[in-house]
Motif scaffolding. Structure first.
Motif, PDB file in Angstrom:
ATOM      1  N   THR A 175     -19.031  42.556 -11.694  1.00  0.00           N
ATOM      2  CA  THR A 175     -19.701  43.665 -11.014  1.00  0.00           C
ATOM      3  C   THR A 175     -20.512  44.538 -11.965  1.00  0.00           C
ATOM      4  OG1 THR A 175     -17.708  45.034 -11.235  1.00  0.00           O
ATOM      5  CG2 THR A 175     -17.948  43.754  -9.210  1.00  0.00           C
ATOM      6  N   LEU A 176     -20.620  44.141 -13.226  1.00  0.00           N
ATOM      7  CA  LEU A 176     -21.338  44.941 -14.215  1.00  0.00           C
ATOM      8  C   LEU A 176     -22.842  44.885 -13.951  1.00  0.00           C
ATOM      9  CD1 LEU A 176     -20.933  46.612 -16.857  1.00  0.00           C
ATOM     10  CD2 LEU A 176     -21.445  44.499 -18.104  1.00  0.00           C
ATOM     11  N   PRO A 177     -23.506  46.041 -13.772  1.00  0.00           N
ATOM     12  CA  PRO A 177     -24.962  46.039 -13.564  1.00  0.00           C
ATOM     13  C   PRO A 177     -25.687  45.439 -14.762  1.00  0.00           C
ATOM     14  CG  PRO A 177     -24.011  48.174 -12.977  1.00  0.00           C
ATOM     15  CD  PRO A 177     -22.935  47.400 -13.678  1.00  0.00           C
ATOM     16  N   LEU A 178     -26.741  44.695 -14.496  1.00  0.00           N
ATOM     17  CA  LEU A 178     -27.466  44.043 -15.582  1.00  0.00           C
ATOM     18  C   LEU A 178     -28.103  45.050 -16.529  1.00  0.00           C
ATOM     19  CD1 LEU A 178     -29.115  41.106 -13.614  1.00  0.00           C
ATOM     20  CD2 LEU A 178     -27.165  41.007 -15.176  1.00  0.00           C
ATOM     21  N   GLY A 179     -28.364  46.256 -16.060  1.00  0.00           N
ATOM     22  CA  GLY A 179     -28.929  47.284 -16.909  1.00  0.00           C
ATOM     23  C   GLY A 179     -28.025  47.685 -18.056  1.00  0.00           C
ATOM     24  N   LYS A 180     -26.737  47.332 -17.981  1.00  0.00           N
ATOM     25  CA  LYS A 180     -25.805  47.642 -19.064  1.00  0.00           C
ATOM     26  C   LYS A 180     -25.916  46.659 -20.222  1.00  0.00           C
ATOM     27  CE  LYS A 180     -23.573  51.120 -17.136  1.00  0.00           C
ATOM     28  NZ  LYS A 180     -23.556  52.487 -17.741  1.00  0.00           N
ATOM     29  N   ILE A 181     -26.634  45.552 -20.013  1.00  0.00           N
ATOM     30  CA  ILE A 181     -26.786  44.558 -21.072  1.00  0.00           C
ATOM     31  C   ILE A 181     -27.916  44.983 -22.003  1.00  0.00           C
ATOM     32  CG2 ILE A 181     -27.417  42.162 -21.588  1.00  0.00           C
ATOM     33  CD1 ILE A 181     -26.122  41.343 -19.000  1.00  0.00           C
ATOM     34  N   PRO A 182     -27.677  45.056 -23.314  1.00  0.00           N
ATOM     35  CA  PRO A 182     -28.748  45.428 -24.252  1.00  0.00           C
ATOM     36  C   PRO A 182     -29.963  44.523 -24.081  1.00  0.00           C
ATOM     37  CG  PRO A 182     -26.631  45.381 -25.367  1.00  0.00           C
ATOM     38  CD  PRO A 182     -26.397  44.803 -24.003  1.00  0.00           C
ATOM     39  N   GLY A 183     -31.133  45.131 -23.994  1.00  0.00           N
ATOM     40  CA  GLY A 183     -32.362  44.370 -23.809  1.00  0.00           C
ATOM     41  C   GLY A 183     -32.880  44.381 -22.391  1.00  0.00           C
ATOM     42  N   VAL A 184     -32.018  44.754 -21.440  1.00  0.00           N
ATOM     43  CA  VAL A 184     -32.450  44.843 -20.044  1.00  0.00           C
ATOM     44  C   VAL A 184     -32.887  46.284 -19.781  1.00  0.00           C
ATOM     45  CG1 VAL A 184     -31.841  44.546 -17.619  1.00  0.00           C
ATOM     46  CG2 VAL A 184     -30.879  43.005 -19.343  1.00  0.00           C
ATOM     47  N   GLY A 185     -34.171  46.531 -19.991  1.00  0.00           N
ATOM     48  CA  GLY A 185     -34.727  47.849 -19.716  1.00  0.00           C
ATOM     49  C   GLY A 185     -35.273  47.925 -18.305  1.00  0.00           C
TER      50      GLY A 185
END
Length: 356
Positions: A175-185
């Protein structure tokens, strides 16, 4: 299986100011430049955040959101001194420390025997010692991989910690939003959303080849992170990759001649920063950055193994063409540092210093 702790100080600069000046406590406070000089917020306390004030926000806009905001200038020497105290606490538990800034760092405590080897208890002990040494609170995230430790440190702020155990990783990332992944601006996030991908779980169900085709190498990395995979080790001796300097202007400028004047004032500072922060390092590129009146920005770069004022001027002229009538509110210049310096590159750096 590693034991990684990400320690993040709570509203660090603002917290130092409230510690040193108790009369500021309980009031909306921000550290940053003056609003009448186009200043920008460095950080703010939680009282200010309730009004929507955030770091990197224009000070003038922050004051519109929160008219009672107390704006104070930064005291970088003090912040660095406090950061050194915090680093001393880290070093009592591990030598594997990767600082990200003055107020946050990764720690690998896999082989630490303190607190019966429990990363959770070690994080608690570190936060307690930081408070005793500095009077400031810290939050922490504990996980078996770096990026999840960083995500976790933000989940129980302020003055808290969150643990993601190895057997909980799979369920956590679903359920982790992709925006939390470094590089996903913002831009990449919008592209992913247009593909119906919003969470790591969505990416897990997508075709990896499709992501690689659309995003290249980052697509493959996205698949890994969405599964909770992050093989990166702690890097205690991270090599600096760039040096730069920029200035926000008191008033917008519109002419290339004006921008050249501003840039001329930045070049000596860039040289000083290179000598201080990257002595003897050669370069591999030069970069010019402009931020326009509408807050959009552009950068132009060119490969170079010697620092050239003329190249900066050429890049600035190209960047100014993108203004399309918009005013310029910020001018910045930087260099990408070479991984290995040569005698010729060292000579070029010295020649620039002498020329300035």
């Amino acid at each position: 299986m590693r034991k990684i702790i990400h320690v993040d100080m709570d509203c660090f600069y603002a917290a130092v100011e409230m510690r040193d000046f108790p009369e500021l406590r309980g009031k909306p406070l921000a550290v940053g430049g003056r609003s009448d000089r186009r200043g920008v917020i460095s950080t703010c306390n939680y009282e200010a955040r309730k009004f929507g004030v955030r770091s990197a926000m224009a000070s003038a806009y922050a004051l519109r959101l929160c008219p009672d905001l107390i704006l104070v200038p930064g005291r970088m020497d003090v912040y660095k001194q406090v950061s050194s105290q915090i680093r001393d606490v880290f070093s009592r538990y591990t030598s594997l420390i990767e600082p990200l800034s003055l107020d946050e760092a990764y720690l690998d405590v896999t082989d630490c025997t303190a607190c019966r080897g429990s990363a959770t208890l070690i994080a608690e002990a570190i936060r307690k010692e930081i408070f005793e040494a500095t009077g400031l609170t810290a939050s922490a995230g504990i996980a078996p991989v770096k990026f999840l430790a960083k995500v976790a440190s933000d989940l129980n702020k302020p003055n808290g910690q969150y643990v993601i155990t190895p057997d909980a990783v799979s369920e956590f990332v679903k359920t982790l939003p992709l925006g939390k992944i470094p590089g996903v601006g913002k831009v990449t996030g919008e592209k992913l959303a247009s593909m119906g991908l919003h969470t790591c779980g969505d990416v897990q169900g997508a075709e990896p080849a499709m992501l690689t085709e659309r995003f290249g190498k980052f697509g493959a990395l996205l698949v890994e992170r969405s599964k909770g995979i992050d093989p990166r080790a702690i890097s205690p001796n991270r090599v600096r990759k760039s040096v730069g300097v920029e200035t926000t202007l008191a008033q917008d400028i519109y002419e290339l001649s004006q921008a050249n004047q501003v840039m001329s004032g930045l070049i000596p500072e860039l040289s000083t920063r290179m000598a201080r922060g990257a002595p003897g390092r050669g370069i591999h590129k030069q970069v010019v950055k402009l931020k326009f009146a509408d807050f959009k920005q552009t950068t132009i770069e060119h490969r170079s193994d010697s620092l050239s004022v003329n190249l900066f001027q050429d890049l600035l002229a190209l960047a100014m063409e993108r203004a399309e009538g918009r005013g310029i509110r910020l001018v910045g210049i930087s260099v990408g540092l070479a991984e290995q310096q040569t005698d010729e590159q060292n000579s070029n750096v010295c020649q620039l210093d002498l020329a300035l």
